[in-house]
Scaffold this motif. Structure first.
Motif, mmCIF file in Angstrom:
data_model
loop_
_atom_site.group_PDB
_atom_site.id
_atom_site.type_symbol
_atom_site.label_atom_id
_atom_site.label_comp_id
_atom_site.label_asym_id
_atom_site.label_seq_id
_atom_site.Cartn_x
_atom_site.Cartn_y
_atom_site.Cartn_z
ATOM 1 N N LEU A 124 -12.290 43.270 -9.405
ATOM 2 C CA LEU A 124 -12.755 44.525 -8.790
ATOM 3 C C LEU A 124 -12.720 44.417 -7.270
ATOM 4 O O LEU A 124 -12.260 45.338 -6.582
ATOM 5 N N PHE A 125 -13.193 43.278 -6.731
ATOM 6 C CA PHE A 125 -13.156 43.095 -5.280
ATOM 7 C C PHE A 125 -11.727 43.219 -4.769
ATOM 8 O O PHE A 125 -11.451 43.890 -3.776
ATOM 9 N N GLY A 126 -10.812 42.533 -5.483
ATOM 10 C CA GLY A 126 -9.425 42.515 -5.030
ATOM 11 C C GLY A 126 -8.809 43.901 -5.043
ATOM 12 O O GLY A 126 -8.151 44.305 -4.093
ATOM 13 N N VAL A 127 -9.046 44.636 -6.147
ATOM 14 C CA VAL A 127 -8.487 45.986 -6.250
ATOM 15 C C VAL A 127 -8.954 46.829 -5.070
ATOM 16 O O VAL A 127 -8.199 47.616 -4.504
ATOM 17 N N THR A 128 -10.198 46.647 -4.663
ATOM 18 C CA THR A 128 -10.743 47.467 -3.594
ATOM 19 C C THR A 128 -10.241 47.020 -2.231
ATOM 20 O O THR A 128 -10.018 47.843 -1.357
ATOM 21 N N ALA A 129 -10.070 45.697 -2.057
ATOM 22 C CA ALA A 129 -9.792 45.215 -0.701
ATOM 23 C C ALA A 129 -8.305 45.186 -0.386
ATOM 24 O O ALA A 129 -7.934 45.166 0.785
ATOM 25 N N THR A 130 -7.448 45.199 -1.395
ATOM 26 C CA THR A 130 -6.051 44.898 -1.122
ATOM 27 C C THR A 130 -5.343 46.045 -0.416
ATOM 28 O O THR A 130 -5.717 47.204 -0.540
ATOM 29 N N GLY A 131 -4.303 45.666 0.332
ATOM 30 C CA GLY A 131 -3.488 46.676 1.010
ATOM 31 C C GLY A 131 -2.075 46.640 0.480
ATOM 32 O O GLY A 131 -1.149 47.047 1.163
ATOM 33 N N ASP A 132 -1.910 46.126 -0.739
ATOM 34 C CA ASP A 132 -0.582 45.937 -1.287
ATOM 35 C C ASP A 132 -0.547 46.533 -2.685
ATOM 36 O O ASP A 132 -1.430 46.277 -3.505
ATOM 37 N N LEU A 133 0.464 47.352 -2.963
ATOM 38 C CA LEU A 133 0.470 48.088 -4.234
ATOM 39 C C LEU A 133 0.605 47.164 -5.431
ATOM 40 O O LEU A 133 -0.025 47.374 -6.457
ATOM 41 N N PHE A 134 1.459 46.127 -5.301
ATOM 42 C CA PHE A 134 1.638 45.267 -6.466
ATOM 43 C C PHE A 134 0.448 44.334 -6.660
ATOM 44 O O PHE A 134 0.029 44.075 -7.782
ATOM 45 N N ASN A 135 -0.110 43.868 -5.539
ATOM 46 C CA ASN A 135 -1.297 43.025 -5.647
ATOM 47 C C ASN A 135 -2.417 43.788 -6.348
ATOM 48 O O ASN A 135 -3.176 43.229 -7.142
ATOM 49 N N LEU A 136 -2.485 45.085 -6.070
ATOM 50 C CA LEU A 136 -3.492 45.915 -6.743
ATOM 51 C C LEU A 136 -3.286 45.862 -8.257
ATOM 52 O O LEU A 136 -4.236 45.715 -9.019
ATOM 53 N N TYR A 137 -2.010 45.923 -8.667
ATOM 54 C CA TYR A 137 -1.725 45.880 -10.111
ATOM 55 C C TYR A 137 -2.166 44.547 -10.707
ATOM 56 O O TYR A 137 -2.786 44.507 -11.771
ATOM 57 N N VAL A 138 -1.846 43.449 -10.005
ATOM 58 C CA VAL A 138 -2.190 42.126 -10.544
ATOM 59 C C VAL A 138 -3.701 42.020 -10.728
ATOM 60 O O VAL A 138 -4.196 41.571 -11.766
ATOM 61 N N LEU A 139 -4.444 42.470 -9.722
ATOM 62 C CA LEU A 139 -5.897 42.343 -9.813
ATOM 63 C C LEU A 139 -6.476 43.313 -10.832
ATOM 64 O O LEU A 139 -7.464 43.014 -11.500
ATOM 65 N N LEU A 140 -5.799 44.467 -10.974
ATOM 66 C CA LEU A 140 -6.207 45.415 -12.009
ATOM 67 C C LEU A 140 -6.063 44.764 -13.381
ATOM 68 O O LEU A 140 -6.899 44.939 -14.271
#
Lengths: 498, 274
Positions: A124-140
């Protein structure tokens, strides 16, 4: 050198999860303190981020030292800092509140449970903090995967089954999002949110970008359970263990609303969303439907957990509608409601956890006379209920007020009507339960009773978090103005609504 | 219901196909994807990271933060299996086979157990009668599979390969051992507790290297900072850092593969292995 707070925020729970998992083989008593320590560090980092992000605008952190379009960056502005703080507070409080319950229900595997719990929070932290679309997917994926596992721990056969349902639908949601990101990458060649936003304007007319947008939104809506796509939510939240539903119910859907706002504001841009597409009217209608359908279905339930789950479905409609009205008031209402709804849902599910710790079940029959045995828990319930209904000075009132004003300003009268109607339905819902719990005599079938056959209050370790959250319901209501000035105004300064 | 499902699927598929008409041509050198970031990766990555394999440099350096969480996804899968499938209560019904005579003893509702060894063997879900030919062939094959796995991990910098592939190959050798002998033999070679530690260790190597870089004054996973403690220049030390995280990934993937197999194959009860 930049601040290390963004890295610390996500690394503390991540390392704590790894250590918890190792300790579950070595010395299981160390698991809980490790988890607590990890989340405390995150909370401090989150506070630091919020204090910095207000004045500084944006905090960047380059993972691996590579600058943005080539590497992955973390980008935290006032809005993400607020959501991060909510996650940190709720995750930590729930960890403390559920310790006894976890010890009682999962003695043989609580080390692994804490590890999975921490990984969920890390995601959850990562999804909120990230500025990268794919990184968001990984953390999701991390969040979803751990979420499925945690929900499957619940209630006999129905927990795993509802988790499996959630898994099928959630995987579709995540892959829709990933398809959208894939289309964006093919058209722009970048994955960094800010970089994509810079490359998009010449491509606004393209149908591939339109499909990318639609699929990203659909994926996120599935994950946040917007009305016709909500079918996985009620069972998953009902049959999950109390310690789990208390963290998933307030956070998962709200973080998804945040992701939607992030995609609309930062990636696709407001000009595209509101002026090129003109979808706003349709989505506000969808949100209106969600508000009404959630409220009506909540009215039909005879079990407290199911009822709360449908209340969440209704609340999702508020936030989506507010964000899509396309004016500053609506956005303010939506963001305030992310904060308020996270707190209100958390308070409700804390109450549920306390009730389930003592009662056999939480259908309406089991609640009879629970005021007598559990006065503090039920006081928390009344306060949370008032906030959901939207009675001032609880926080629920202020976000609803902003949303109603925004609806009037945008001319979306159906949305305003739905808001008012759902508040009335919520009043019916909660007063019905208050009546049952206050006036009816306790039934013979109450669960865990004391020596003299009386229902006992939940342990203090579970009451203190509930008390803190109840106070915060009032405090956030009173200080709603500072949230608007300190968080929402700077964010709107970065992304002015046309 | 089936009709609606079909309708939704064809609608989504149609939408995706319709939009793909706007895509750049297949292999178009002027497409945005090959003009924006790729030239930098192709032209500069050897000079910046010291690794000849572009895929490895993007995966394990430019976007190593993603890869760390991909490893964490695998770790999550292992944890989820352990959390949901593992049964900690020992069976009360046990069957033992007396190996020299082949007589089978049945212990009903009893917590007693016989010493398992050359005389008695426990027959349960883990037990399969094994075959001399399969056993012998696998015994010869397994060391070579493992050697190859180590090669794939170590050679990831230069050729296709890396931690994920090597870990899977190594893990499959353990699974082969479990299939060709029986689960108990495999679990006795690598205890459940050891597997659990290896899962954690793999991810911890990855994250720990990143944290070490932070202690040396850089950003998380900025391997160039390792030059302060390793005998190499800041570019080549990146290659070493990547090798380090690849080894971590390999260990984690190997252990998770084996742990998932053991948990699923024995339906969560391998109480003798502990």
């Amino acid at each position: 050198m930049n601040s290390v707070a963004p890295a610390l925020l996500i690394l503390a729970p991540f390392l704590a999860a790894l250590l918890c998992s190792a300790f579950s083989w070595l010395e299981r008593r160390l698991c809980f303190p490790t988890a607590l320590l990890g989340l405390c560090v995150s909370l401090l980092a989150a506070l630091d981020l919020l204090l910095q992000a207000g004045p500084a605008g944006v905090i960047q952190y380059k993972m691996g030292g590579w600058s943005p379009p080539f590497g992955i960056e973390y980008r935290i502005d006032a809005l993400s800092a607020l959501v991060i703080l909510i996650i940190a507070c709720i995750a930590l409080l729930n960890l403390a509140a559920s310790h006894r319950q976890v010890l009682r229900d999962m003695q043989d595997r609580f080390g692994t449970f804490y590890a999975v719990y921490l990984l969920f929070v890390t995601g959850l932290f990562g999804v909120t903090a990230t500025g990268d679309l794919f990184n968001l997917y990984v953390l999701l994926e991390i969040t979803s995967l751990t979420g499925y596992a945690l929900i499957a721990m619940g209630d006999g056969d129905r927990g795993p089954l509802s988790s499996l349902n959630y898994l099928f639908i959630g995987v579709i949601g995540a892959s829709f999002y990933l398809l959208g990101v894939g289309y964006l990458y093919i058209m722009t060649g970048s994955l960094n949110m800010v970089d994509v936003a810079r490359l998009l304007p010449p491509l606004y007319g393209s149908s591939a970008i339109l499909v990318a947008f639609v699929f990203c939104m659909l994926g996120i809506w599935i994950k946040m359970a917007l009305f016709p796509l909500h079918v996985w939510l009620p069972n998953a939240y009902t049959y999950a263990p109390a310690a789990v539903s208390r963290v998933i119910a307030p956070l998962m859907t709200k973080v998804m609303v945040y992701v939607m706002i992030r995609l609309m504001f930062t990636v696709f841009g407001l000009e595209y969303v509101f002026e090129q597409l003109d979808l706003s009217r349709t989505v506000v209608w969808l949100a209106t439907l969600a508000v009404l359908a959630g409220a009506v279905m909540a009215l039909a339930q005879r079990d407290l957990r199911k009822m709360f789950s449908y209340v969440i479905v209704s609340e999702i409609g508020y936030m989506v509608g507010g964000a899509w009205l396309g004016n500053e008031l609506g956005f303010t209402g939506a963001v305030l409601h992310i904060l308020n709804d996270a707190l209100m849902t958390f308070a409700l599910f804390l109450v549920l956890g306390n009730l389930l710790f003592r009662l056999r079940g939480v259908s309406f029959e089991d609640l009879r006379g629970s005021f007598v045995g559990m006065p503090w828990t039920m006081a928390g319930f009344v306060l949370a209920g008032l906030s959901i209904i939207g009675v001032p000075p609880t926080c629920g009132f202020f976000s609803k007020w902003y949303l109603i004003l925004a609806g009037l300003e945008a001319g979306a009268y159906q949305f305003v009507a739905a808001l008012v109607l759902s508040s009335l339905i919520c009043a019916v819902l909660f007063f019905r339960i208050i009546e049952i719990a206050f006036f009816e005599a306790p039934g013979p079938s109450s669960g865990d009773t004391g020596q003299n056959g009386q229902l006992r209050e939940a342990p203090v370790s579970m009451l203190i978090p509930l008390g803190l959250v109840s106070i915060s319901l009032l405090a956030v209501g009173v200080y709603a103005g500072s949230v608007v000035r300190g968080v929402i105004a700077p964010f709107l300064g970065l992304y002015p609504i046309p | 219901m089936k009709f609606f499902g079909f309708l939704i699927v064809s609608l989504c598929g149609g939408l995706l196909l319709y939009a793909s008409s706007e895509f750049p041509d297949w292999g178009d050198p002027d497409s945005p994807a090959s003009r924006h970031l790729s030239p930098h990766y192709i032209e500069e990555s050897l000079a910046e990271t010291g690794v000849p394999n572009l895929v490895t440099s993007v995966l394990a350096d430019y976007r190593s933060f993603d890869t760390m969480f991909e490893t964490a996804v695998i770790f999550c899968a292992g944890l989820a299996c352990l959390l949901l499938l593992r049964k900690y209560k020992p069976e009360t019904d046990r069957y033992y086979r007396h190996i020299p005579t082949g007589v089978i003893l049945h212990f009903k509702n009893s917590r007693k157990s016989l010493p398992v060894g050359s005389e008695f063997e426990l027959m349960d879900a883990d037990w399969v009668p094994y075959d001399l030919v399969i056993k012998t062939v696998c015994r010869i094959l397994i060391p070579f599979i493992q050697l190859y796995a180590l090669y794939v991990v170590a050679h990831g910098d230069f050729s296709p390969g890396g931690g994920f592939q090597g870990g899977v190959i190594f893990g499959s050798s353990l699974i082969l051992l479990a299939i060709s002998y029986n689960l108990r033999t495999a679990v006795q070679r690598i205890k459940e507790r050891v597997l659990g530690f290896l899962c954690v260790l793999g991810v911890l190597i990855y994250a720990g290297l990143g944290v070490l870089c932070m202690f040396l004054g850089g950003e998380f996973l900025d391997y160039s900072r390792l030059a302060a403690i390793l005998p190499a220049d800041p570019v080549h030390v990146r290659a070493l850092g990547m090798l380090g995280v690849e080894i971590g990934v390999g260990i984690a993937v190997m252990a998770v593969m084996a742990a998932i197999y053991v948990n699923i194959a024995s339906a969560g009860r391998h109480d003798e292995g502990l």
